[in-house]
Motif scaffolding. Structure first.
Motif, PDB file in Angstrom:
ATOM      1  N   VAL A  10      13.077   6.093  30.275  1.00 41.70           N
ATOM      2  CA  VAL A  10      13.411   4.709  30.070  1.00 41.70           C
ATOM      3  C   VAL A  10      13.672   4.561  31.264  1.00 41.70           C
ATOM      4  CG1 VAL A  10      14.802   3.138  28.685  1.00 41.70           C
ATOM      5  CG2 VAL A  10      13.870   5.283  27.417  1.00 41.70           C
ATOM      6  N   LEU A  11      13.280   3.320  31.499  1.00 45.44           N
ATOM      7  CA  LEU A  11      14.062   2.374  32.908  1.00 45.44           C
ATOM      8  C   LEU A  11      14.445   1.112  31.983  1.00 45.44           C
ATOM      9  CD1 LEU A  11      14.626   1.831  35.835  1.00 45.44           C
ATOM     10  CD2 LEU A  11      12.319   0.915  35.807  1.00 45.44           C
ATOM     11  N   ILE A  12      15.657   0.889  32.642  1.00 43.64           N
ATOM     12  CA  ILE A  12      16.333  -0.429  32.019  1.00 43.64           C
ATOM     13  C   ILE A  12      16.724  -0.986  33.329  1.00 43.64           C
ATOM     14  CG2 ILE A  12      18.342  -1.578  30.768  1.00 43.64           C
ATOM     15  CD1 ILE A  12      18.428   1.202  29.217  1.00 43.64           C
ATOM     16  N   VAL A  13      16.243  -2.541  33.186  1.00 39.26           N
ATOM     17  CA  VAL A  13      16.494  -3.124  34.380  1.00 39.26           C
ATOM     18  C   VAL A  13      17.711  -4.237  33.990  1.00 39.26           C
ATOM     19  CG1 VAL A  13      15.836  -4.764  36.222  1.00 39.26           C
ATOM     20  CG2 VAL A  13      14.458  -3.108  35.255  1.00 39.26           C
ATOM     21  N   GLY A  14      18.819  -4.016  34.510  1.00 43.56           N
ATOM     22  CA  GLY A  14      19.855  -4.995  34.070  1.00 43.56           C
ATOM     23  C   GLY A  14      21.142  -4.063  33.622  1.00 43.56           C
ATOM     24  N   ALA A  48      21.087   1.739  26.799  1.00 44.41           N
ATOM     25  CA  ALA A  48      21.009   3.008  27.781  1.00 44.41           C
ATOM     26  C   ALA A  48      21.945   4.493  26.927  1.00 44.41           C
ATOM     27  CB  ALA A  48      21.771   2.884  29.046  1.00 44.41           C
ATOM     28  N   VAL A  49      23.303   3.682  26.649  1.00 44.15           N
ATOM     29  CA  VAL A  49      23.882   4.664  25.941  1.00 44.15           C
ATOM     30  C   VAL A  49      23.158   5.469  24.638  1.00 44.15           C
ATOM     31  CG1 VAL A  49      26.020   4.961  24.207  1.00 44.15           C
ATOM     32  CG2 VAL A  49      26.288   3.661  26.549  1.00 44.15           C
ATOM     33  N   GLU A  50      22.565   4.538  23.913  1.00 46.97           N
ATOM     34  CA  GLU A  50      21.978   5.007  22.650  1.00 46.97           C
ATOM     35  C   GLU A  50      20.662   5.798  22.916  1.00 46.97           C
ATOM     36  OE1 GLU A  50      23.079   4.416  19.531  1.00 46.97           O
ATOM     37  OE2 GLU A  50      24.574   3.736  20.740  1.00 46.97           O
ATOM     38  N   ALA A  51      19.756   5.406  23.947  1.00 48.45           N
ATOM     39  CA  ALA A  51      18.621   5.963  24.295  1.00 48.45           C
ATOM     40  C   ALA A  51      19.178   7.355  25.009  1.00 48.45           C
ATOM     41  CB  ALA A  51      18.027   5.301  25.403  1.00 48.45           C
ATOM     42  N   GLY A  52      20.116   7.412  25.708  1.00 48.44           N
ATOM     43  CA  GLY A  52      20.482   8.598  26.270  1.00 48.44           C
ATOM     44  C   GLY A  52      21.196   9.701  25.094  1.00 48.44           C
ATOM     45  N   ARG A  53      21.753   9.168  24.316  1.00 45.73           N
ATOM     46  CA  ARG A  53      22.396   9.809  23.167  1.00 45.73           C
ATOM     47  C   ARG A  53      21.130  10.580  22.350  1.00 45.73           C
ATOM     48  NH1 ARG A  53      27.275   6.464  20.867  1.00 45.73           N
ATOM     49  NH2 ARG A  53      29.006   7.158  22.203  1.00 45.73           N
ATOM     50  N   ARG A  54      20.221  10.081  22.282  1.00 49.09           N
ATOM     51  CA  ARG A  54      18.885  10.365  21.593  1.00 49.09           C
ATOM     52  C   ARG A  54      17.977  11.171  22.411  1.00 49.09           C
ATOM     53  NH1 ARG A  54      17.793   7.819  16.972  1.00 49.09           N
ATOM     54  NH2 ARG A  54      15.790   8.293  16.869  1.00 49.09           N
ATOM     55  N   GLY A  55      18.650  11.772  23.729  1.00 49.91           N
ATOM     56  CA  GLY A  55      17.882  12.999  24.680  1.00 49.91           C
ATOM     57  C   GLY A  55      16.911  12.131  25.495  1.00 49.91           C
ATOM     58  N   ARG A  56      16.763  10.931  25.601  1.00 55.86           N
ATOM     59  CA  ARG A  56      15.962  10.358  26.721  1.00 55.86           C
ATOM     60  C   ARG A  56      16.680  10.590  27.923  1.00 55.86           C
ATOM     61  NH1 ARG A  56      14.260  10.695  22.207  1.00 55.86           N
ATOM     62  NH2 ARG A  56      13.043   8.849  21.010  1.00 55.86           N
TER      63      ARG A  56
END
Length: 408
Positions: free
Chosen positions: A21-25, A34-42
């Motif tokens: 995942v790339l989040i711009v902003g 970002a927090v939620e995606a990271g917590r899901r192992g991304r």
């Protein structure tokens, strides 16, 4: 000690990196996603051309961050289809965000109308989010913009402004709208969405002071700095909050609220003494205290500066007892039904939000993913959902970011 943004930057200077995942902003919606995606192992990378994350959070609420509202819901949202926000707001509500604030040990208080603020600094909210990103393994790069975006083989190829290349399965547009350009706000999210074929609705400044013709500004110069409780109506909406006379026009919470509904050429109406029938009050005082000046009597209902201005504008002088009832009715109408036509607003320079944006019919309301472009997500202010003043827009950022983070 909280992790600083630089502590979150493990990305090397190699010319090509791959992420899920790339989040711009790195604003409210982007960091929550970002927090939620990271917590899901991304594997998540967040980039922002600003030198610090969460700058709009930092300056909000007078530096205390009005981070949500107890009444947050779709009824406080504007847009082509406000009900689009229902799913995200229900699945991650104000109660969910409050729980995270409590867990982080951030003290808060309710100010007015359900508005929740930090007891301390808004920086606490930023620190909470950056700490959560760090624990979720998110990479954060600041001072870096996006030079180009393409999509091929079910992945996004993104060129960053420093020459690095990033490949990601999902791309999240979280750069917000055009409001407060001095903080770096641009229309990048809209331009990128259009490049991928998404429809973008017309945009304009929202939650912004309104301006008036020079003649009225000259008349109201003596009132500059005066604030009164008022009910302001226009565009089919009405709000009871403070109204502030300024050297440029009208501001204050009630005006900022109505600015989101106002359209050029329309008038707005202000009741400057809510709950008081000013005509009836003046008639009663005429019988009991007729020897006092009309302006003095009116000054018992509204601030004296305002009373003097209204009487002067209406050409009313002398004792209250000498005034005809029609004159008192005129004064009452000037207070309870003051109609004025703005000529514009102060624009994006001072607007708190941008109305309009990426059309909601282009997105899935459960995931915030573009219906026609797999892996492209749009969150927060970039989307055509705008809340009232008072923490509603932050809640939309938290909710929409959370929904995209679960899915991307």
């Amino acid at each position: 000690m909280p992790a600083s943004p630089r502590d979150l930057d493990p990305l090397s200077r190699r010319m090509s990196q791959s992420f899920d995942v790339l989040i711009v902003g790195a604003g409210a919606a982007g960091m929550m996603c970002a927090v939620e995606a990271g917590r899901r192992g991304r594997r998540v990378l967040v980039v922002d051309h600003a030198q610090a994350p969460g700058e709009k959070i930092r300056i909000s609420g007078g530096g205390r961050c009005n981070f949500t509202n107890l009444g947050a819901g779709v009824g406080a949202m504007l847009g082509e289809n406000p009900r689009f926000a229902t799913s995200a707001l229900k699945r991650f509500s104000q109660r969910d965000f409050i729980a995270r604030v409590d867990q982080a040990g951030i003290a808060w208080h309710e100010k007015t109308l359900g508005q929740l603020f930090c007891d301390g600094s808004a920086r606490q909210i930023v620190a909470m989010l950056t700490d959560q990103m760090a624990r979720a393994g998110v990479s954060l790069r600041l001072g870096v913009g996006v030079a180009g975006v393409t999509r091929a083989r079910d992945a996004y190829q993104v060129r960053l402004s420093d020459g690095a290349a990033v490949h990601a399965a999902s791309l999240v547009l979280a750069t917000g709208g055009k409001s407060i350009p001095k903080m770096g706000a641009t229309g990048w999210a809209y331009e990128t969405a259009r490049a991928f074929g998404l429809r973008v609705t017309d945009t304009r400044p929202g939650l912004v002071p309104l301006t008036f013709e020079a003649g009225l500004l000259e008349e109201t110069r003596a009132l500059s700095g005066l604030s009164v409780d008022a009910v302001v109506s226009g565009g089919g909406a009405r709000f009871r909050e403070g109204l502030l006379f300024t050297h440029r026009g009208l501001s204050g919470p009630s005006i900022l609220q109505i600015s989101s509904y106002w359209r050029e050429g329309e008038a707005i109406t202000a009741d400057l003494a809510p709950g008081v029938d000013v005509f009836a009050e003046l008639k009663a005082m005429k019988q009991a205290q007729g020897k006092q000046a009309a302006a003095t009597a009116l000054g018992q209902v509204v601030p004296r500066r305002l009373a003097d201005w209204i009487c002067q504008r209406a050409g009313v002088e002398g004792r209250l007892g000498d005034q005809k009832d029609t004159t008192l009715a005129t004064l009452g109408g000037a207070v309870n039904r003051w109609s004025v036509k703005p000529v514009g607003s102060e624009g994006y320079r001072t607007a708190e939000v941008t109305l309009g944006g990426i059309a909601t019919d282009q997105l899935d309301q459960g995931t915030m993913q573009a219906r026609t472009v797999p892996g492209l997500f749009c969150v927060g202010e970039a989307v055509d959902i705008t809340g009232w003043l008072g923490g509603y827009n932050f809640q939309w950022a938290w909710s929409s970011g959370w929904a995209a983070g679960q899915a991307c």
